[in-house]
Design a protein around this motif. Structure first.
Motif, PDB file in Angstrom:
ATOM      1  N   VAL A 305      32.988 -31.267  67.878  1.00  0.00           N
ATOM      2  CA  VAL A 305      33.162 -30.709  66.543  1.00  0.00           C
ATOM      3  C   VAL A 305      32.116 -31.326  65.622  1.00  0.00           C
ATOM      4  N   ILE A 306      31.381 -30.471  64.940  1.00  0.00           N
ATOM      5  CA  ILE A 306      30.332 -30.914  64.021  1.00  0.00           C
ATOM      6  C   ILE A 306      30.687 -30.426  62.624  1.00  0.00           C
ATOM      7  N   GLU A 307      30.614 -31.325  61.644  1.00  0.00           N
ATOM      8  CA  GLU A 307      30.973 -30.993  60.266  1.00  0.00           C
ATOM      9  C   GLU A 307      29.875 -31.461  59.314  1.00  0.00           C
ATOM     10  N   ILE A 308      29.463 -30.585  58.442  1.00  0.00           N
ATOM     11  CA  ILE A 308      28.491 -30.899  57.401  1.00  0.00           C
ATOM     12  C   ILE A 308      29.189 -30.676  56.064  1.00  0.00           C
ATOM     13  N   GLU A 309      29.360 -31.737  55.286  1.00  0.00           N
ATOM     14  CA  GLU A 309      30.106 -31.625  54.030  1.00  0.00           C
ATOM     15  C   GLU A 309      29.276 -32.186  52.882  1.00  0.00           C
ATOM     16  N   ASP A 310      29.322 -31.501  51.742  1.00  0.00           N
ATOM     17  CA  ASP A 310      28.644 -31.999  50.551  1.00  0.00           C
ATOM     18  C   ASP A 310      29.578 -31.895  49.353  1.00  0.00           C
ATOM     19  N   ASP A 311      29.323 -32.724  48.334  1.00  0.00           N
ATOM     20  CA  ASP A 311      30.128 -32.679  47.111  1.00  0.00           C
ATOM     21  C   ASP A 311      29.346 -32.000  45.993  1.00  0.00           C
ATOM     22  N   LEU A 360      33.630 -27.502  43.834  1.00  0.00           N
ATOM     23  CA  LEU A 360      34.379 -28.358  44.756  1.00  0.00           C
ATOM     24  C   LEU A 360      33.608 -28.680  46.038  1.00  0.00           C
ATOM     25  N   GLY A 361      32.330 -28.401  46.077  1.00  0.00           N
ATOM     26  CA  GLY A 361      31.537 -28.710  47.258  1.00  0.00           C
ATOM     27  C   GLY A 361      31.744 -27.725  48.383  1.00  0.00           C
ATOM     28  N   THR A 362      31.167 -28.045  49.530  1.00  0.00           N
ATOM     29  CA  THR A 362      31.211 -27.143  50.683  1.00  0.00           C
ATOM     30  C   THR A 362      31.321 -27.958  51.967  1.00  0.00           C
ATOM     31  N   LYS A 363      32.123 -27.450  52.880  1.00  0.00           N
ATOM     32  CA  LYS A 363      32.242 -28.056  54.205  1.00  0.00           C
ATOM     33  C   LYS A 363      32.030 -26.959  55.250  1.00  0.00           C
ATOM     34  N   VAL A 364      31.080 -27.188  56.153  1.00  0.00           N
ATOM     35  CA  VAL A 364      30.785 -26.238  57.224  1.00  0.00           C
ATOM     36  C   VAL A 364      31.106 -26.908  58.555  1.00  0.00           C
TER      37      VAL A 364
END
Length: 377
Positions: A305-311, A360-364
């Protein structure tokens, strides 16, 4: 996908029908199973041996490799395969001269034709007749005509699946070229601008950044391989972020957490890097003040599982849906590209998942199976 599923189902029906015909002409040892079981197994096994050669296309080499198995499906009758130009491969005593008018009629009309020595059935891909299956016999019968037609239908399904696979491969290659073209202009401009700003004030850092830039572009524009390892992709992402930090300074913070056991997972080339770039460009860059990006790669049993999250500034979910559908304006190509390539390689259950809202940012997130897509077995 419906076309592929329909072709596979049609092929199964054809083969089971053909198994019924073979039960009428061959005796089996009941100690190994009923005659019905043995005939079905033999038919499916023989067909599976012919399938790889047929999916490569109706060329001389593939047809020659498939023909012995096709003859076995037809009770070892002499047979030949033709395309629109003539005989591609033949085996056994086929009356070639007598076959010509029948082959021409089948190519023109798309229906099985028979004479006192031959049965000729069409090979069709979608609505195009691309060739014929020619079967020789001294005793033409309705059952042989039916069997030849069924085998020809199954051959057609394999040729169609082969064309679909080739089309999908070509599409993926075109999408990858489009992604490279989309990434390169703005990033090259920004990176070189950042490097230039250090040439006089900090030459050593400028030199170091230039080397990072060279390594990053060498990876991004390499010409070999549709797949890469997660370790190589993450190394390229690290170089990318070093260059972006040179531009953003303290405005950009990055945290990464990567499980060592997933570093060797194989995944499509440039499957993660564009997601990180989107986080910088569309999340952090428009934001007032500092921003934080988190990169996570964790073990999840049979998958990574790979997650890229930014605020960052986030986005309207409807805009993201448009981007994934490929209908968004320039700048959103990367999301759709990655999503489509992941689904093409692993199936529709393995597209990217985006969680976002304005402010609220983004999470992919994406799940990559641990098996090698180049050798799924």
């Amino acid at each position: 996908m419906e076309v592929v599923g329909g072709a596979v189902l049609g092929a199964a029906v054809v083969l089971l029908g053909l198994a019924g015909w073979r039960r009428a002409v061959r005796q089996r040892d009941e100690s190994l199973g009923s005659p019905d079981d043995l005939a079905t197994y033999a038919t499916l096994h023989t067909a599976s041996l012919a399938a790889p050669a047929l999916r490569a296309g109706l060329d001389t080499e593939g047809a020659a490799r498939a023909l012995p198995y096709l003859r076995a499906l037809l009770g070892d009758a002499p047979a030949a395969l033709t395309d629109g130009a003539g005989v591609v491969a033949s085996s056994g005593d086929v009356a070639a001269e007598q076959a010509v008018p029948l082959v021409e009629a089948v190519l023109a009309e798309g229906r099985t034709q028979a004479s006192d020595r031959l049965v000729v059935a069409p090979l069709a891909v979608e609505d195009r007749v691309v060739g014929t299956l020619v079967v020789g016999t001294d005793h033409p019968s309705a059952s042989l005509v039916r069997a030849t037609t069924e085998v020809a239908r199954w051959i057609s399904s394999q040729l169609e699946l082969g064309e679909l696979a080739a089309s999908r491969t070509a599409l993926m290659e075109a999408e990858l070229r489009a992604l490279r073209a989309q990434i390169s202009p703005h990033f090259i401009y920004n990176s070189l601008g950042a490097i230039a700003s250090y040439v006089r004030t900090d030459p050593e850092r400028a030199r170091s950044l230039l080397l990072e830039f060279a390594d990053f572009t060498r990876y991004s524009f390499r010409r070999h391989g549709d797949f890469t390892t997660l370790a190589d992709e993450l190394l390229s992402i690290e170089r990318y972020l070093v260059l972006e930090k040179a531009r953003f300074g303290d405005r950009l913070r990055v945290t990464s957490s990567v499980a060592p056991e997933v570093l060797h997972v194989t995944l499509p080339f440039l499957a993660v890097q564009p997601l990180v770039e989107n986080a910088v460009r569309h999340g952090i860059e428009p934001k007032d003040g500092p921003g934080h990006i988190t990169v996570v790669a964790r073990d999840a049993g049979a998958a990574c599982v790979i997650e890229i999250e930014d605020d960052g500034v986030g986005s309207d979910p409807e805009v993201v849906r448009e981007a994934l559908a490929g209908r968004a304006s320039s700048g959103s190509i990367g999301l759709a590209n990655v999503d489509e390539r992941l689904r093409a390689v692993y199936g529709d259950d393995h597209g990217i998942v985006v969680e976002t809202a304005p402010g609220l940012g983004t999470k992919v997130s994406l799940r990559v199976p641990k098996f090698n897509p180049r050798d799924p077995s």
